[in-house]
Scaffold this motif. Structure first.
Motif, PDB file in Angstrom:
ATOM      1  N   ILE A  72     -11.521  16.039   3.256  1.00  0.00           N
ATOM      2  CA  ILE A  72     -10.053  14.757   3.908  1.00  0.00           C
ATOM      3  C   ILE A  72     -10.018  13.484   2.534  1.00  0.00           C
ATOM      4  CG2 ILE A  72      -8.579  13.730   5.577  1.00  0.00           C
ATOM      5  CD1 ILE A  72      -9.940  16.278   7.224  1.00  0.00           C
ATOM      6  N   LEU A 256      -8.091  12.608   9.315  1.00  0.00           N
ATOM      7  CA  LEU A 256      -7.218  12.604   9.802  1.00  0.00           C
ATOM      8  C   LEU A 256      -6.252  11.539  10.032  1.00  0.00           C
ATOM      9  CD1 LEU A 256      -6.755  15.935  10.869  1.00  0.00           C
ATOM     10  CD2 LEU A 256      -6.290  15.802   8.529  1.00  0.00           C
ATOM     11  N   PHE A 270      -3.632  17.827   2.463  1.00  0.00           N
ATOM     12  CA  PHE A 270      -3.851  18.286   4.281  1.00  0.00           C
ATOM     13  C   PHE A 270      -4.278  20.058   3.605  1.00  0.00           C
ATOM     14  CE2 PHE A 270      -2.890  20.951   7.495  1.00  0.00           C
ATOM     15  CZ  PHE A 270      -3.945  20.264   8.889  1.00  0.00           C
TER      16      PHE A 270
END
Length: 434
Positions: A72, A256, A270
């Motif tokens: 991420i 996130l 994502f």
């Protein structure tokens, strides 16, 4: 058949299978099957149980979470903000923005856990900026290639999780033990850059104008997201509020949220992060499963115990053993990645290390440092591949540029071996005894 002959035959078989291009996990399982067949009539039952036991572990659940967190961060703006937040504070230090390579890799590595991701992410941001400002490219490339290895030394680290599971030691204890060696590596790297800058003033870019303190503080505010993530992930583990697996899950959630708040989280990146984490996690777990079966097979054949006795009989002494293992791991690092190095050798090496009286947590950091060295050792140095891709240089050029920093890593191995309690095991013992 005596154990020495059996061990040599198994080693030859493993080399043949790996040389033929068979997946590492399949090669390990095949060699384990052959070894098991020598001493047990139904090796298939052990194969199934070993695969299940090695992958059905709550502790191992931390691995895919840390991998996903790194993926991420790799695809968002947090790494760019990290570089921009550090840059104002090192402009006037000899070596200037080269120090940002080390600081950024250390901080990004502490939240990504991956050497390759750390190297690629920071290099993508730093190299164009350093070239534009006229910094020496060899030192820039060498510092980035080697500083990227901090991703596996500063916790949380994927390699540390793999070692802790394979050696059956506390993940949190290994994480804490990596902190001081990680800081030592960063100091040695920065020390070399300062010395190089003072010895080669003609290769330095023109001094940059001073920036007011208020402007520095405004730019450094970009460090807050990464700082919060580090405190959330590492701090909760160190104070005992969360296990490594729980902290990893919080890290994914935090990355996130931060990516969404900064506006860099899209549905596409994502999905890309999820796919990348799935691929890497499956590969590592498959290798661990094959290694677990080989470990069980080797234990039943009695080869590790026989090797331990042979080493003890050779009277190498503790430091003699460490010297031999260092050479072995550096040689392995020229052909294998870090995870494979650990899982291939754990079943044989751990009994030797325990018999010599070494702490397994210290030995975990020792192996991680050697894996760092392997990351910049041709021909299969992962970080060399990354920098080769980023710069377009030949691998030999990247390796040559990395050589001074390579020597700093070797010095760190020596210091951690000479002062194990001070640099490695002292901090986890002190923190976890409170």
């Amino acid at each position: 058949m005596d154990l020495l002959t059996l061990a040599l035959l198994l080693l030859v078989l493993l080399c043949l299978l790996l040389g033929a291009g068979l997946w590492i996990s399949m090669a390990l399982a095949a060699v384990g099957y052959v070894a098991m067949a020598v001493v047990h009539p139904t090796p298939g039952l052990f194969l199934a149980s070993a695969f299940w036991e090695s992958t059905g572990s709550w502790t191992l659940a931390a691995l895919p979470m840390f991998v996903w967190m790194g993926e991420i961060l790799f695809r968002t703006k947090l790494s760019e903000e990290l570089f921009n937040g550090l840059a104002p504070w090192v402009r006037r230090v000899p070596g200037g923005l080269l120090h940002v390579n080390i600081l950024a890799c250390g901080i990004f590595g502490s939240v990504s856990g991956s050497s390759a991701a750390t190297c690629a992410t920071v290099s993508k941001i730093a190299l164009p900026e350093l070239r534009r400002r006229g910094y020496d490219e060899d030192v820039a490339v060498g510092s980035l290639a080697t500083s990227g290895t901090l991703g596996i030394l500063i916790p949380p680290s994927i390699i540390m999780v793999v070692y802790a599971v394979a050696a059956e030691v506390s993940i949190i204890r290994v994480f804490i033990a990596g902190c001081l060696p990680g800081l030592l590596v960063m100091l040695l790297f920065s020390g070399y850059i300062i010395a190089w800058a003072l010895l080669h003033p003609a290769k330095q870019p023109r001094p940059e104008p001073r920036i007011p303190l208020a402007a520095k503080l405004r730019q450094s505010a970009q460090l807050i997201p990464c700082a919060l993530l580090i405190i959330g992930v590492i701090g909760t583990m160190f104070v005992g509020w969360a296990t490594a697996t729980e902290a990893a899950a919080f890290g994914v959630l935090g990355s996130l949220i931060l990516a969404a708040v900064t506006g860099s989280l899209t549905w596409m990146n994502f999905l890309d992060s999820l796919k990348g984490a799935t691929r890497l996690s499956c590969m590592i777990m498959f290798i661990l499963a094959g290694a677990a079966f080989l470990t069980k097979a080797m234990a039943l054949t009695g080869i590790p115990a026989a090797l331990a006795e042979a080493v003890a009989a050779a009277n190498l002494g503790p430091y003699g053993l460490i010297a031999v293992l260092t050479v072995v791991y550096v040689i392995l690092g020229t052909a294998l990645d870090g995870v494979s190095m650990i899982v291939l050798t754990t079943s044989i090496v751990i009994p030797l290390v325990q018999k010599a009286g070494f702490d397994l947590v210290w030995f975990g950091i020792f192996i991680v440092l050697l894996v760092e060295i392997a990351e910049i050792t041709p021909p299969v140095g992962f970080n060399l591949f990354v920098m080769q891709t980023m710069t377009g240089k030949e691998q030999t050029e990247v390796a040559k540029a990395s050589l001074p920093f390579f020597l700093m890593l070797v010095l760190t191995v020596v210091l951690c071996t000479l002062f194990p309690e001070t640099l490695v095991t002292g901090l986890p013992d002190w923190l976890l005894s409170r």
